[in-house]
Design a protein around this motif. Structure first.
Motif: not given
Length: 244
Positions: A172-195
């Motif tokens: 699962t690590k490859t997929a997990f690391n991909y979405y973790l990087k996505q979270a770090e990069k694109y957090w600002l575009g989500n609403n406050r609850y998701m942030q």
């Protein structure tokens, strides 16, 4: 309910006569005899019995969850319905929260441990499916664009409760690391609850600098009032869970 009519003297007498009971109640729950009047003392001893009732009800609810869990570790919304990814993550998150608060102990409850482990295996598998879908339809360059949804954000938050108890498996690590990087990069575009979820998740997964950045942003855009407390003006309730 006759135990609710126990007199303070009778209670104290029993405690003094029975050293084991005295040690149990006076050392573990000293507030039982700290009340100054009879009414308050009765209320507190009733509370002690109510706590036992809560434990029994919790055991019954956990047994209900065990019976509803389907073969692959997921849960449906209601018994007999098909599995549901969100409600499975929601339940696993609730269990993780209770464990963190000390209300339950996953490691000491075999049924709870087994249920949680199986559900997390299902969750990990769904995340891998998400990642493989992207690999099938997107080029490496397109993969760098935003591809994180509410499901994956919710997953990261829920999974962060189990960093030590159930580490991320190798497959699962490859997929997990991909979405973790996505979270770090694109957090600002989500609403406050998701942030908020992302800030907690990233902090627990040792991305503390990014977590602090998100928390600072949440604070910066928040409003304060005596009536409302802390809130965010642009947030409005809606049909979906992520609009809370």
């Amino acid at each position: 309910d006759s135990w609710k009519n126990i007199t303070p003297d009778a209670l104290k007498s029993n405690l003094e006569k029975n050293e084991n009971l005295k040690a149990l109640l006076l050392e573990e729950t000293p507030w039982v005899l700290q009340a100054q009047d009879e009414t308050e003392r009765k209320r507190r001893i009733a509370l002690l019995f109510d706590l036992n009732k809560m434990q029994n009800e919790m055991a019954a609810n956990l047994n209900k969850l065990k019976k509803m869990q389907v073969y692959n570790g997921a849960w449906p919304w209601f018994d007999g319905m098909p599995e549901d990814r969100y409600i499975t993550q929601h339940i696993v998150g609730g269990i993780g929260h209770l464990n963190k608060l000390g209300v339950v102990d996953i490691e000491k409850n075999n049924d709870l441990y087994s249920m949680t482990r199986n559900a997390i295996q299902y969750m990990d598998g769904e995340l891998v499916k998400d990642y493989k879908y992207l690999l099938k339809y997107y080029t490496p360059k397109e993969m760098e664009q935003e591809h994180i949804s509410y499901y994956q954000i919710h997953y990261l938050y829920v999974r962060s409760f189990y960093t030590e108890l159930f580490p991320i498996p190798e497959n699962t690590k490859t997929a997990f690391n991909y979405y973790l990087k996505q979270a770090e990069k694109y957090w600002l575009g989500n609403n406050r609850y998701m942030q908020g979820m992302l800030s907690l998740a990233l902090y627990r997964f040792d991305s503390k600098e990014k977590a602090s950045e998100i928390a600072a942003s949440l604070k910066e855009y928040s409003l304060q009032s005596d009536e409302m407390g802390m809130y965010w003006k642009e947030m409005s309730s809606g049909y979906y869970w992520y609009q809370s």
